[in-house]
Write a protein that holds these residues in place. Structure first.
Motif, PDB file in Angstrom:
ATOM      1  N   ALA A 197       0.723  -1.188  -0.066  1.00 47.84           N
ATOM      2  CA  ALA A 197       0.058   0.060  -0.201  1.00 47.84           C
ATOM      3  C   ALA A 197       0.789   1.328   0.248  1.00 47.84           C
ATOM      4  CB  ALA A 197      -0.692  -0.177   1.184  1.00 47.84           C
ATOM      5  N   TYR A 198       2.002   1.213   0.612  1.00 47.68           N
ATOM      6  CA  TYR A 198       2.788   2.342   0.699  1.00 47.68           C
ATOM      7  C   TYR A 198       3.615   2.640  -0.493  1.00 47.68           C
ATOM      8  CZ  TYR A 198       7.035   5.021   1.801  1.00 47.68           C
ATOM      9  OH  TYR A 198       8.102   6.185   1.794  1.00 47.68           O
ATOM     10  N   THR A 199       3.837   1.679  -1.243  1.00 47.46           N
ATOM     11  CA  THR A 199       4.578   1.618  -2.457  1.00 47.46           C
ATOM     12  C   THR A 199       3.583   2.321  -3.506  1.00 47.46           C
ATOM     13  OG1 THR A 199       5.964  -0.026  -1.873  1.00 47.46           O
ATOM     14  CG2 THR A 199       5.809   0.439  -4.277  1.00 47.46           C
ATOM     15  N   ARG A 200       2.384   1.874  -3.395  1.00 48.06           N
ATOM     16  CA  ARG A 200       1.385   2.310  -4.465  1.00 48.06           C
ATOM     17  C   ARG A 200       0.920   3.632  -4.091  1.00 48.06           C
ATOM     18  NH1 ARG A 200      -1.343  -2.748  -3.353  1.00 48.06           N
ATOM     19  NH2 ARG A 200      -2.783  -1.560  -2.147  1.00 48.06           N
ATOM     20  N   GLY A 201       1.002   4.035  -2.908  1.00 45.16           N
ATOM     21  CA  GLY A 201       0.460   5.540  -2.890  1.00 45.16           C
ATOM     22  C   GLY A 201       1.444   6.643  -2.693  1.00 45.16           C
ATOM     23  N   LEU A 202       2.804   6.134  -2.719  1.00 40.41           N
ATOM     24  CA  LEU A 202       3.905   7.222  -2.712  1.00 40.41           C
ATOM     25  C   LEU A 202       4.194   7.848  -4.146  1.00 40.41           C
ATOM     26  CD1 LEU A 202       6.200   8.412  -0.878  1.00 40.41           C
ATOM     27  CD2 LEU A 202       7.668   6.611  -1.807  1.00 40.41           C
ATOM     28  N   ASP A 203       4.142   8.880  -4.041  1.00 35.22           N
ATOM     29  CA  ASP A 203       4.206   9.883  -5.331  1.00 35.22           C
ATOM     30  C   ASP A 203       5.810  10.352  -5.297  1.00 35.22           C
ATOM     31  OD1 ASP A 203       4.334  11.372  -7.578  1.00 35.22           O
ATOM     32  OD2 ASP A 203       2.931  12.959  -6.439  1.00 35.22           O
ATOM     33  N   THR A 204       6.619   9.573  -6.451  1.00 39.27           N
ATOM     34  CA  THR A 204       8.035  10.039  -6.514  1.00 39.27           C
ATOM     35  C   THR A 204       8.407  10.821  -7.842  1.00 39.27           C
ATOM     36  OG1 THR A 204       8.387   7.846  -7.395  1.00 39.27           O
ATOM     37  CG2 THR A 204       8.840   8.193  -4.884  1.00 39.27           C
ATOM     38  N   GLY A 205       6.980  11.114  -8.417  1.00 37.96           N
ATOM     39  CA  GLY A 205       7.225  11.880  -9.610  1.00 37.96           C
ATOM     40  C   GLY A 205       8.262  13.028  -9.717  1.00 37.96           C
ATOM     41  N   GLY A 206       9.216  13.078 -10.694  1.00 35.09           N
ATOM     42  CA  GLY A 206      10.087  14.193 -10.758  1.00 35.09           C
ATOM     43  C   GLY A 206      11.506  13.938 -10.024  1.00 35.09           C
ATOM     44  N   LEU A 207      11.524  12.849  -9.098  1.00 30.00           N
ATOM     45  CA  LEU A 207      12.685  12.419  -8.504  1.00 30.00           C
ATOM     46  C   LEU A 207      13.433  11.608  -9.333  1.00 30.00           C
ATOM     47  CD1 LEU A 207      11.556  11.477  -4.919  1.00 30.00           C
ATOM     48  CD2 LEU A 207      12.388  13.598  -5.682  1.00 30.00           C
ATOM     49  N   PRO A 208      15.077  11.533  -9.396  1.00 30.44           N
ATOM     50  CA  PRO A 208      15.832  10.605 -10.078  1.00 30.44           C
ATOM     51  C   PRO A 208      15.712   9.214  -9.576  1.00 30.44           C
ATOM     52  CG  PRO A 208      16.834  12.861  -9.181  1.00 30.44           C
ATOM     53  CD  PRO A 208      15.521  12.721  -8.518  1.00 30.44           C
ATOM     54  N   GLY A 209      16.135   8.400 -10.219  1.00 36.33           N
ATOM     55  CA  GLY A 209      15.923   6.862 -10.072  1.00 36.33           C
ATOM     56  C   GLY A 209      16.524   6.517  -8.687  1.00 36.33           C
ATOM     57  N   ALA A 210      17.572   6.785  -8.264  1.00 27.73           N
ATOM     58  CA  ALA A 210      18.031   6.281  -7.085  1.00 27.73           C
ATOM     59  C   ALA A 210      17.477   6.673  -5.889  1.00 27.73           C
ATOM     60  CB  ALA A 210      19.752   6.698  -6.808  1.00 27.73           C
ATOM     61  N   PRO A 211      17.145   8.013  -5.818  1.00 30.83           N
ATOM     62  CA  PRO A 211      16.372   8.775  -4.362  1.00 30.83           C
ATOM     63  C   PRO A 211      15.022   8.209  -4.577  1.00 30.83           C
ATOM     64  CG  PRO A 211      17.497  10.339  -5.532  1.00 30.83           C
ATOM     65  CD  PRO A 211      17.822   9.256  -6.604  1.00 30.83           C
ATOM     66  N   ALA A 212      14.373   8.076  -5.910  1.00 28.81           N
ATOM     67  CA  ALA A 212      12.778   7.606  -5.880  1.00 28.81           C
ATOM     68  C   ALA A 212      12.784   6.060  -5.213  1.00 28.81           C
ATOM     69  CB  ALA A 212      12.429   7.438  -7.291  1.00 28.81           C
ATOM     70  N   ASP A 213      13.956   5.144  -5.744  1.00 28.54           N
ATOM     71  CA  ASP A 213      13.831   3.861  -5.227  1.00 28.54           C
ATOM     72  C   ASP A 213      13.953   4.066  -3.551  1.00 28.54           C
ATOM     73  OD1 ASP A 213      13.527   2.969  -7.452  1.00 28.54           O
ATOM     74  OD2 ASP A 213      15.698   2.607  -7.966  1.00 28.54           O
ATOM     75  N   ALA A 214      14.920   4.902  -3.273  1.00 26.72           N
ATOM     76  CA  ALA A 214      15.370   4.890  -1.572  1.00 26.72           C
ATOM     77  C   ALA A 214      14.150   5.404  -0.931  1.00 26.72           C
ATOM     78  CB  ALA A 214      16.349   5.824  -1.457  1.00 26.72           C
ATOM     79  N   ALA A 215      13.044   6.265  -1.404  1.00 29.95           N
ATOM     80  CA  ALA A 215      12.111   6.701  -0.773  1.00 29.95           C
ATOM     81  C   ALA A 215      10.985   5.536  -0.707  1.00 29.95           C
ATOM     82  CB  ALA A 215      11.440   7.950  -1.433  1.00 29.95           C
ATOM     83  N   GLY A 216      11.213   4.534  -1.680  1.00 29.48           N
ATOM     84  CA  GLY A 216      10.053   3.757  -1.999  1.00 29.48           C
ATOM     85  C   GLY A 216      10.158   2.358  -0.763  1.00 29.48           C
ATOM     86  N   GLU A 217      11.457   2.252  -0.151  1.00 28.82           N
ATOM     87  CA  GLU A 217      11.799   1.401   0.785  1.00 28.82           C
ATOM     88  C   GLU A 217      10.891   1.604   2.162  1.00 28.82           C
ATOM     89  OE1 GLU A 217      15.852   1.430   1.015  1.00 28.82           O
ATOM     90  OE2 GLU A 217      16.451   0.648  -0.857  1.00 28.82           O
ATOM     91  N   SER A 218      10.786   2.712   2.435  1.00 33.21           N
ATOM     92  CA  SER A 218      10.247   2.995   3.820  1.00 33.21           C
ATOM     93  C   SER A 218       9.847   4.255   4.231  1.00 33.21           C
ATOM     94  CB  SER A 218      10.901   2.352   4.852  1.00 33.21           C
ATOM     95  OG  SER A 218      12.251   3.249   5.146  1.00 33.21           O
TER      96      SER A 218
END
Length: 519
Positions: free
Chosen positions: A426-447
């Motif tokens: 649910a967290y991964t689906r709801g998180l909006d990482t639009g506009g972020l580079p790949g590495a920071p977006a992946d990191a934010a999706g972890e927790s």
């Protein structure tokens, strides 16, 4: 001390039995701490050890899976070689694992330390309960079981408080080091206060059945942890799930063919025992999932430090203390069936109420539903455990209690795995990482903790707000599922438990008269 094989009256009249009960309480408190003390430290450890959500679940589950997988053989070892001796061995192993955890410097070592602690806990938990029939007669046993069960239960909400205080004053390894003096005190007290009891005729530990249990449970939990990231249709997840099903099926088939099985399925055919065990298991499922998702909410979303988060879980302990003290007279008045089903309904109400939490709810709302959850947990678990233990023959106290606690801890492991996986999805689906580079977006999706770290580094208030919203939504789903599970358990108990509500009558202890005659 002299070993006893039955429940001779002399042992029950031992004036030191209440001091011995104190030693057992100390041991159970330590185990209760370690069910939850890691949860409040996971956000800190995730940052310092660079652990994603799956690795955090692995650190939490390593203890619980080993704990659950080895309690059956641990109970048999106590029956065969002496319950006091194996209880002390378990405390020693637990102490060694705690030292290893305090010295760990990466995720793999933390997982290994937690596994060693789980091995020690597997010896301590069933045997701490199994020695009670040798210390107390039927009139005192209910009170003793309630005290020991309450100690284990109180340790769970107390763990985050202790862990939070330690994290505010020391490094994260201190959450392991605190176990050392506690385990040492329990070890010393058991050596001087507990009588030795055993059943030399108990079946030998079956190495193959033990391996099937450990491998099957480990594969099952691993599949559930990996599913959110890989998908339920991923070949690894499907293969691991199928392997778990095959291993556990092979275990059941092997045990059914044995004359003296390690897994006593005959006990599970007893409706009262089975339903009391099911109730205790589903309570642990709900509690473990709740304690996994709550600390990150209190820390990352609400902005509390580790100690503050632990203190904010205290209302649950308040409700639990009230329930633990009030369970015995309420059971006498209304019967165990009514009290257990009522406690589960209260727990369901608390979880469903908690699922309505939003970003603007405030701590007062959280304290309210946590208090109600503590009440429901206490009124459900104490009579369920007492009635299930009362159904066990005395000479199979270790192995029978091992079965009960194994099933209960499997509920805890699956609670962390399934509900943690639901939260991660649910967290991964709801998180909006639009506009972020790949590495920071992946990191934010972890927790959510990692997302806040990325947001602070990039100065992105939008990312922090999105992470908070996604996490609260996921937590709401977890609490809603937990509430439904508790409600289903309440309906099963109310509909299927014997009308007396007191569960099955205690089974006669075969050989007790002969054992007493030999003393």
């Amino acid at each position: 001390m002299t070993a006893v094989t039955g429940t001779p009256a002399a042992a029950r009249q031992n004036p030191r039995r209440w001091w011995a009960l104190g030693a057992l309480v100390a041991s159970m408190l330590v185990l209760g701490f370690d069910m939850t003390i890691l949860n409040v430290a996971l956000p800190t450890m995730a940052g310092q050890l660079d652990a994603d959500t799956g690795e955090q679940q692995g650190m939490a589950d390593a203890y619980v899976v080993v704990f659950a997988a080895l309690m059956l053989p641990a109970g048999l070892l106590g029956d065969r070689f002496g319950r006091r001796r194996m209880l002390m061995t378990g405390l020693g192993v637990f102490l060694a694992g705690s030292v290893l955890g305090a010295l760990a410097h990466d995720v793999s070592l933390v997982v290994a330390a937690r596994a060693v602690m789980g091995l020690g806990g597997a010896l301590v938990m069933p045997l701490a309960l199994a020695v009670l029939p040798a210390l107390f007669g039927p009139g005192e046993r209910t009170k003793a079981v309630g005290v020991v069960s309450a100690a284990a239960a109180l340790g769970a909400p107390l763990g985050p408080v202790v862990g939070g205080w330690l994290l505010d004053h020391f490094w994260w390894g201190s959450i392991f080091l605190i176990n050392v003096p506690m385990a040492a005190i329990g070890l010393t007290a058991c050596a001087f206060l507990l009588p030795e009891t055993r059943d030399p005729s108990s079946p030998a530990v079956d190495v193959l059945s033990t391996a099937l249990t450990a491998a099957g449970l480990g594969a099952l939990v691993h599949a559930v942890i990996e599913a959110p990231a890989r998908g339920w249709g991923d070949p690894l997840v499907l293969g691991t799930s199928a392997g778990a099903a095959l291993l556990l099926t092979a275990l059941v088939l092997r045990e059914r063919r044995m004359t003296r099985p390690m897994l006593d399925l005959a006990l599970l055919r007893d409706r009262g025992f089975c339903l009391h065990t099911l109730a205790a298991t589903l309570v642990m499922f709900v509690l473990s999932g709740l304690m996994f998702v709550l600390p990150p909410y209190l820390q990352a979303v609400e902005g509390n430090d580790a100690f503050g988060a632990g203190m904010r879980i205290l209302p649950m302990m308040g409700g639990l203390i009230v329930a633990a003290k009030g369970a015995e007279p309420v059971v006498r008045r209304f019967g165990a069936r009514a009290v257990i089903s009522g406690g589960l309904v209260v727990l369901a109400f608390a979880a469903i109420l908690g699922s309505r939490t939003d970003l603007h709810s405030g701590y007062g709302f959280t304290a309210l539903w946590l208090s109600v959850a503590g009440l429901g947990f206490g009124f459900a678990i104490v009579p369920a455990m007492d009635a299930a233990l009362g159904a066990l023959p005395v000479e199979r106290a270790g192995s029978g209690t091992g079965l009960l606690m194994t099933v209960r801890q499997v509920g805890g492991a699956l609670g962390i795995a399934l509900l943690g996986s639901l939260l991660a999805s649910a967290y991964t689906r709801g998180l909006d990482t639009g506009g972020l580079p790949g590495a920071p977006a992946d990191a934010a999706g972890e927790s959510v903790i990692a997302a806040h770290a990325v947001a602070e580094r990039l100065g992105s208030a939008r990312l922090a707000a999105s992470a908070d919203a996604a996490y609260v939504h996921g937590m709401g789903l977890v609490l809603l599922v937990s509430g439904v599970a508790a409600l289903v358990a309440a309906l099963l108990v109310a509909a299927l438990l014997p009308r007396s509500g007191d569960g099955p009558a205690p089974r006669p202890a075969m050989g007790t008269a002969e054992d007493d005659a030999r003393q």
